[in-house]
Design an enzyme around this catalytic site. Structure first.
Site, PDB file in Angstrom:
ATOM      1  NE  ARG A  35     -48.371  17.631 -24.691  1.00  0.00           N
ATOM      2  CZ  ARG A  35     -49.328  18.338 -24.110  1.00  0.00           C
ATOM      3  NH1 ARG A  35     -49.766  19.433 -24.690  1.00  0.00           N
ATOM      4  NH2 ARG A  35     -49.833  17.975 -22.962  1.00  0.00           N
ATOM      5  N   PRO A  75     -47.391  18.090 -15.162  1.00  0.00           N
ATOM      6  CG  PRO A  75     -45.523  16.702 -15.323  1.00  0.00           C
ATOM      7  CD  PRO A  75     -46.348  17.689 -16.087  1.00  0.00           C
ATOM      8  CD  GLU A  76     -50.271  22.240 -10.915  1.00  0.00           C
ATOM      9  OE1 GLU A  76     -50.158  22.716  -9.782  1.00  0.00           O
ATOM     10  OE2 GLU A  76     -51.188  22.545 -11.698  1.00  0.00           O
ATOM     11  NE  ARG A  97     -44.142  39.859  -5.669  1.00  0.00           N
ATOM     12  CZ  ARG A  97     -43.739  38.829  -6.403  1.00  0.00           C
ATOM     13  NH1 ARG A  97     -44.447  38.420  -7.431  1.00  0.00           N
ATOM     14  NH2 ARG A  97     -42.605  38.216  -6.119  1.00  0.00           N
TER      15      ARG A  97
END
Ligand SMILES: [Zn+2]
Length: 301
Positions: free
Chosen positions: A127, A2-3, A174
């Site tokens: 899981r 799930p996001e 970055r």
């Protein structure tokens, strides 16, 4: 996995069931699902029983329900969905759900007028990478209350307090590739593999493009694409590429057919027709258009 949009669908679906409800019983069927809780199953059950639940909240992929009274709200029930966690709202006596690990019996006063009230909240997880925990609420940098385990998580692009200009400037400091930066939950939260690939496709960026090569305008456009992708997925109920994901009512999401990048290796780019390529990336994979999202000069991948 799930996001953010899937977690937000769960949060919104859970809200009318749990907000203002009193916990009348807790049953931990598998102690592995409370491994993030300080204490055993009896302590977890005691921390929730007879407490009143508040409005569910979310930051990135973290979902929690504040626990009210007695006294001020100082704790929250934190849900980690992990790879396959589901939060299901059921009528009492409903057929069992597979892989149910924790059951909460709650009384929802708003249902009393209809002669009902008791609901069962089930945490199911095939899981067992997810779990529930009662955690203290702490104040973040902006003074908002968040569970301690989520305090290090940056705001997500759908948060009203998200400062796109500041995040764009940090992204441009970055050296790492933009996809890795987007997945860094301390820079911006709530973006996983699927929506990163989708946003990069929209922005015509290769995943390995160093953040420091982006102009401020390009970085802002990328963050805007991220937000658009998340909002579109949210409007459509989340992405159900994984058969284990179902929303709070057991209904699968249906954003999958709108994906432009993720899962489309070998298929024509929706923009230019070139065949999309799926490449190994950081123990996962990335899917991109080789024509719209060219490898940056001088960068090996
Ligand atoms: Zn293309």
């Amino acid at each position: 996995m799930p996001e953010l949009p899937e977690v937000e669908v769960v949060r919104a679906g859970l809200a009318p069931a749990v907000t203002g409800a009193r916990v009348e019983g807790v049953e931990v069927l598998d102690a592995r699902s409370i491994s993030r809780h300080d204490g055993d199953a009896a302590a977890f059950e005691a921390a929730l029983t007879w407490r009143t639940l508040g409005m569910p909240a979310r930051r990135g992929k973290f979902l929690w329900v504040p626990i009210e009274g007695p006294g001020e709200a100082a704790d929250a029930l934190l849900a980690h969905l992990g790879m396959s966690g589901q939060v299901l709202v059921r009528e009492p006596g409903a057929a069992p759900d597979r892989h149910t690990r924790i059951r909460l019996l709650i009384d929802q006063p708003s249902l009393h007028a209809a002669g009902r009230g008791t609901l069962e909240i089930r945490f199911a997880d095939q899981r067992i990478f997810g779990g529930l925990a009662v955690r203290p609420l702490v104040a973040d940098e902006g003074g908002a209350a968040v569970p301690d385990q989520a305090a290090h998580i940056a705001l997500d692009p759908m948060d009203a307090r998200f400062d796109a200009s500041a995040v764009a400037r940090r992204l441009r400091r970055r050296r790492q590739g933009v996809k890795a930066a987007l997945l860094d939950q301390t820079l911006v939260s709530g973006i996983g593999n699927i929506y990163a690939d989708e946003a990069l496709w929209r922005s015509r960026l290769h995943y390995a493009t160093p953040g420091e090569r982006l102009t401020q305008a390009r970085a802002l456009a990328l963050l805007a694409d991220v937000r658009d992708v998340l909002e579109q997925a949210l409007a459509e109920g989340g992405t159900s590429f994984d058969a284990q994901y179902v929303n709070v009512n057991g209904q699968a999401g249906y954003f999958e057919h709108r994906l432009h990048a993720y899962g489309r290796g070998g298929q024509p780019c929706h923009r230019c027709g070139a065949l999309m390529v799926r490449e190994p990336w950081a123990n996962r994979s990335s899917t991109r258009c080789p024509r719209c999202q060219r490898r940056p000069r001088g960068i090996a991948v």
